[in-house]
Design a protein around this motif. Structure first.
Motif, PDB file in Angstrom:
ATOM      1  N   VAL A  41       0.561  -1.181  -0.518  1.00 47.75           N
ATOM      2  CA  VAL A  41       0.388  -0.181  -0.418  1.00 47.75           C
ATOM      3  C   VAL A  41       0.466   1.449  -0.299  1.00 47.75           C
ATOM      4  CG1 VAL A  41      -1.815   1.000   1.218  1.00 47.75           C
ATOM      5  CG2 VAL A  41      -1.955  -1.150   1.099  1.00 47.75           C
ATOM      6  N   SER A  42       0.664   1.953  -0.894  1.00 46.40           N
ATOM      7  CA  SER A  42       0.763   3.394  -0.679  1.00 46.40           C
ATOM      8  C   SER A  42       1.129   4.482   0.250  1.00 46.40           C
ATOM      9  CB  SER A  42       0.933   4.063  -2.033  1.00 46.40           C
ATOM     10  OG  SER A  42      -0.672   4.839  -2.623  1.00 46.40           O
ATOM     11  N   THR A  43       1.850   4.885   0.457  1.00 50.86           N
ATOM     12  CA  THR A  43       1.248   6.677   1.391  1.00 50.86           C
ATOM     13  C   THR A  43       0.168   7.193   0.885  1.00 50.86           C
ATOM     14  OG1 THR A  43       3.416   7.891   0.927  1.00 50.86           O
ATOM     15  CG2 THR A  43       3.781   6.140   2.628  1.00 50.86           C
ATOM     16  N   ARG A  44       0.284   7.333  -0.191  1.00 51.39           N
ATOM     17  CA  ARG A  44      -0.987   8.401  -0.461  1.00 51.39           C
ATOM     18  C   ARG A  44      -2.389   7.789  -0.580  1.00 51.39           C
ATOM     19  NH1 ARG A  44       1.620   9.246  -5.304  1.00 51.39           N
ATOM     20  NH2 ARG A  44       1.710  11.172  -5.276  1.00 51.39           N
ATOM     21  N   GLU A  45      -1.808   6.184  -0.628  1.00 53.24           N
ATOM     22  CA  GLU A  45      -3.116   5.142  -0.495  1.00 53.24           C
ATOM     23  C   GLU A  45      -3.749   5.890   0.981  1.00 53.24           C
ATOM     24  OE1 GLU A  45      -3.637   1.761  -3.319  1.00 53.24           O
ATOM     25  OE2 GLU A  45      -1.744   1.737  -2.723  1.00 53.24           O
ATOM     26  N   LEU A  46      -2.989   5.391   1.671  1.00 56.95           N
ATOM     27  CA  LEU A  46      -2.946   5.824   2.988  1.00 56.95           C
ATOM     28  C   LEU A  46      -3.541   7.393   3.524  1.00 56.95           C
ATOM     29  CD1 LEU A  46      -0.180   4.260   5.213  1.00 56.95           C
ATOM     30  CD2 LEU A  46      -2.200   3.318   4.371  1.00 56.95           C
ATOM     31  N   ASP A  47      -3.372   8.163   3.217  1.00 57.57           N
ATOM     32  CA  ASP A  47      -3.814   9.414   2.953  1.00 57.57           C
ATOM     33  C   ASP A  47      -5.636   9.742   2.426  1.00 57.57           C
ATOM     34  OD1 ASP A  47      -2.865  13.165   3.324  1.00 57.57           O
ATOM     35  OD2 ASP A  47      -3.825  12.700   1.415  1.00 57.57           O
ATOM     36  N   CYS A  74       0.213  12.982   7.730  1.00 58.84           N
ATOM     37  CA  CYS A  74       2.169  12.939   7.820  1.00 58.84           C
ATOM     38  C   CYS A  74       2.248  10.864   7.858  1.00 58.84           C
ATOM     39  CB  CYS A  74       2.503  14.061   8.928  1.00 58.84           C
ATOM     40  SG  CYS A  74       2.878  15.239   9.030  1.00 58.84           S
ATOM     41  N   THR A  75       3.073  10.309   6.860  1.00 55.42           N
ATOM     42  CA  THR A  75       3.338   9.005   7.097  1.00 55.42           C
ATOM     43  C   THR A  75       4.769   9.093   7.223  1.00 55.42           C
ATOM     44  OG1 THR A  75       2.994   9.633   4.148  1.00 55.42           O
ATOM     45  CG2 THR A  75       1.143   9.173   5.870  1.00 55.42           C
ATOM     46  N   SER A  76       5.160   9.052   7.802  1.00 61.75           N
ATOM     47  CA  SER A  76       7.424   9.243   8.204  1.00 61.75           C
ATOM     48  C   SER A  76       7.227   7.960   8.432  1.00 61.75           C
ATOM     49  CB  SER A  76       7.206   9.400   9.660  1.00 61.75           C
ATOM     50  OG  SER A  76       7.047  11.018   9.171  1.00 61.75           O
ATOM     51  N   VAL A  77       8.280   6.842   8.113  1.00 66.10           N
ATOM     52  CA  VAL A  77       8.662   5.563   7.686  1.00 66.10           C
ATOM     53  C   VAL A  77      10.102   5.274   7.622  1.00 66.10           C
ATOM     54  CG1 VAL A  77       8.596   3.624   5.582  1.00 66.10           C
ATOM     55  CG2 VAL A  77       6.889   5.540   5.925  1.00 66.10           C
ATOM     56  N   ASN A  78       9.994   4.486   8.909  1.00 68.51           N
ATOM     57  CA  ASN A  78      11.771   4.472   9.025  1.00 68.51           C
ATOM     58  C   ASN A  78      12.358   5.421   9.700  1.00 68.51           C
ATOM     59  OD1 ASN A  78      10.878   1.838   8.439  1.00 68.51           O
ATOM     60  ND2 ASN A  78      12.063   1.976   6.304  1.00 68.51           N
ATOM     61  N   GLU A  79      13.270   5.384   8.848  1.00 61.77           N
ATOM     62  CA  GLU A  79      14.557   6.803   9.238  1.00 61.77           C
ATOM     63  C   GLU A  79      13.600   7.994   9.448  1.00 61.77           C
ATOM     64  OE1 GLU A  79      14.646   6.879   5.432  1.00 61.77           O
ATOM     65  OE2 GLU A  79      14.127   5.514   6.185  1.00 61.77           O
ATOM     66  N   ASP A  88       4.643   7.763  -3.738  1.00 60.18           N
ATOM     67  CA  ASP A  88       4.130   7.006  -4.431  1.00 60.18           C
ATOM     68  C   ASP A  88       5.271   6.080  -3.498  1.00 60.18           C
ATOM     69  OD1 ASP A  88       3.086   8.076  -6.742  1.00 60.18           O
ATOM     70  OD2 ASP A  88       4.959   8.896  -7.475  1.00 60.18           O
ATOM     71  N   ARG A  89       5.258   6.285  -1.915  1.00 62.00           N
ATOM     72  CA  ARG A  89       6.472   4.914  -1.377  1.00 62.00           C
ATOM     73  C   ARG A  89       5.209   4.314  -1.069  1.00 62.00           C
ATOM     74  NH1 ARG A  89      10.577   6.428   2.497  1.00 62.00           N
ATOM     75  NH2 ARG A  89      11.366   4.177   2.976  1.00 62.00           N
ATOM     76  N   VAL A  90       5.678   2.593  -1.562  1.00 58.13           N
ATOM     77  CA  VAL A  90       5.141   1.250  -1.335  1.00 58.13           C
ATOM     78  C   VAL A  90       5.638   1.115   0.259  1.00 58.13           C
ATOM     79  CG1 VAL A  90       4.063  -0.270  -1.883  1.00 58.13           C
ATOM     80  CG2 VAL A  90       3.793   1.204  -3.350  1.00 58.13           C
ATOM     81  N   LEU A  91       4.545   0.612   1.437  1.00 61.76           N
ATOM     82  CA  LEU A  91       4.886  -0.252   2.068  1.00 61.76           C
ATOM     83  C   LEU A  91       5.602  -0.994   1.816  1.00 61.76           C
ATOM     84  CD1 LEU A  91       2.683   1.461   4.730  1.00 61.76           C
ATOM     85  CD2 LEU A  91       4.461   2.404   4.420  1.00 61.76           C
TER      86      LEU A  91
END
Length: 276
Positions: A41-47, A74-79, A88-91
Motif C-alpha cells: 500500500v502506498s502512503t498516498r493511499e493511506l492519505d 504526515c506519513t513518516s517511514v523508518n528513519e 508513491d512510496r509503497v510500504l
C-alpha cells in the motif's frame, strides 16, 4: 504577549467538548489509516483513506494546506521522524510508519499520531513503538498529577531513561504544543527533563503530548522537500500523540474514544468527561 511569552489560550467546557468531537472523528480516521497500512500500500493511499473519513464526518483537515503542506496526514517511514509527505512510496514488510493527522470541527482542532509496524515486526522496532506509546501515556499521567507543564517532560524522560535494554533517544528538536482554535499554539510541551517548570497547569489548558523516540542518535535533518525530517544516522524513529484537555474536574484525552481511561488506569488516573 506577556513578558515576552506567547499567550496561552484557555478553553471553556463547551469549546473543549467541541475539540472532543474533532478528536473522535480523528480517532476514526486514524483507525482506518492504521488498518490500511499493509505491505504493497502506498502512503498516498493511506492519505486518501484518512481523508475519506474526515469528509464523511464533515470535518476539515488541519494539515492540508498548513504552510503549504500538500496532504491530510504526515506519513513518516523508518528513519523519517516527522512531517513525511504521502506519495508513491509503497510500504514494505517490516517498515515502521508514524501516521500523524488532525481534524477541525466548527473551528476547533485535534491532533494525534500512531505508529504501525507493517507486516513482520523487528523486535527492536516493536520495543521502540511500545516504549514511545507508554512514554506518551506517562506524560499524560504527568499532566493529570502535575502542577506545571514541565512535569509532563519529567514523566516522559524518567520513564524512557528507566527502560532496560539499549537506550532510546528522545528527540529534542520537535516537541508537543498547545492546541485549540489553532493546531499549534503556546505552550511548548517538552518531552525531556529540564530545569524549566513551564506554565502552571489550570482548567482550560489543552495540549498535544507527542514524544518522538529514536533507536540511535537524536540529531535530525530536513530533506529537500522542506518538510520530511530524518535521523542523520539513518536509525529508525517513532511518534505517538494525543490531544488532552484539563478541566475543573480532571483531564480528558480528546482524541481517545474512552478519554484515556484504559491506558491511564495503571497510573491511578481516572479521566473525567468534560462537564456540560
Amino acid at each position: 504577549m506577556a513578558f515576552g511569552q506567547p499567550r496561552i489560550e484557555y478553553k471553556s467546557n463547551q469549546q473543549m467538548r467541541k475539540m472532543h468531537e474533532a478528536g473522535l472523528v480523528l480517532s476514526r480516521a486514524l483507525d482506518a489509516a492504521v488498518a490500511a497500512a499493509k505491505p504493497g500500500v502506498s502512503t498516498r493511499e493511506l492519505d486518501a483513506v484518512f481523508a475519506a473519513v474526515l469528509n464523511e464526518a464533515g470535518a476539515k483537515s488541519n494539515f492540508l494546506g498548513y504552510h503549504g503542506f500538500p496532504a491530510t496526514i504526515c506519513t513518516s517511514v523508518n528513519e523519517e521522524v516527522v512531517h513525511g509527505i504521502p506519495g508513491d512510496r509503497v510500504l514494505q514488510d517490516g517498515d515502521i510508519i508514524s501516521i500523524d493527522g488532525g481534524a477541525i470541527v466548527d473551528g476547533w482542532h485535534s491532533d494525534s499520531a500512531r505508529t504501525v509496524i507493517v507486516g513482520t515486526a523487528d523486535p527492536e522496532d516493536q520495543r521502540l513503538s511500545d516504549v514511545t506509546e507508554e512514554a506518551m501515556w506517562r506524560g499524560i499521567a504527568g499532566l493529570a498529577k502535575g502542577k506545571f507543564v514541565g512535569d509532563i517532560g519529567n514523566a516522559i524522560d524518567d520513564f524512557v531513561s528507566s527502560v532496560p535494554g539499549k537506550p532510546l533517544g528522545i528527540l529534542e528538536d520537535y516537541v508537543g504544543h498547545g492546541i485549540g482554535s489553532e493546531m499549534h499554539m503556546a505552550p511548548d510541551v517538552l518531552n525531556y527533563r529540564t530545569g524549566h517548570r513551564g506554565p502552571k497547569i489550570r482548567p482550560g489548558l489543552c495540549l498535544a503530548i507527542e514524544p518522538m523516540l529514536v533507536r540511535g542518535g537524536i540529531e535530525t535533518a530536513t530533506l529537500e522537500d522542506d518538510w520530511t525530517v530524518v535521523t542523520t544516522d539513518g536509525q529508525r524513529s517513532c511518534q505517538w500523540e494525543h490531544s488532552v484537555a484539563v478541566h475543573e474536574k480532571g483531564i480528558w484525552v480528546l482524541s481517545a474514544p474512552d478519554g484515556g481511561a484504559e491506558r491511564l488506569a495503571p497510573f491511578g488516573v481516572t479521566p473525567v468527561p468534560i462537564p456540560a
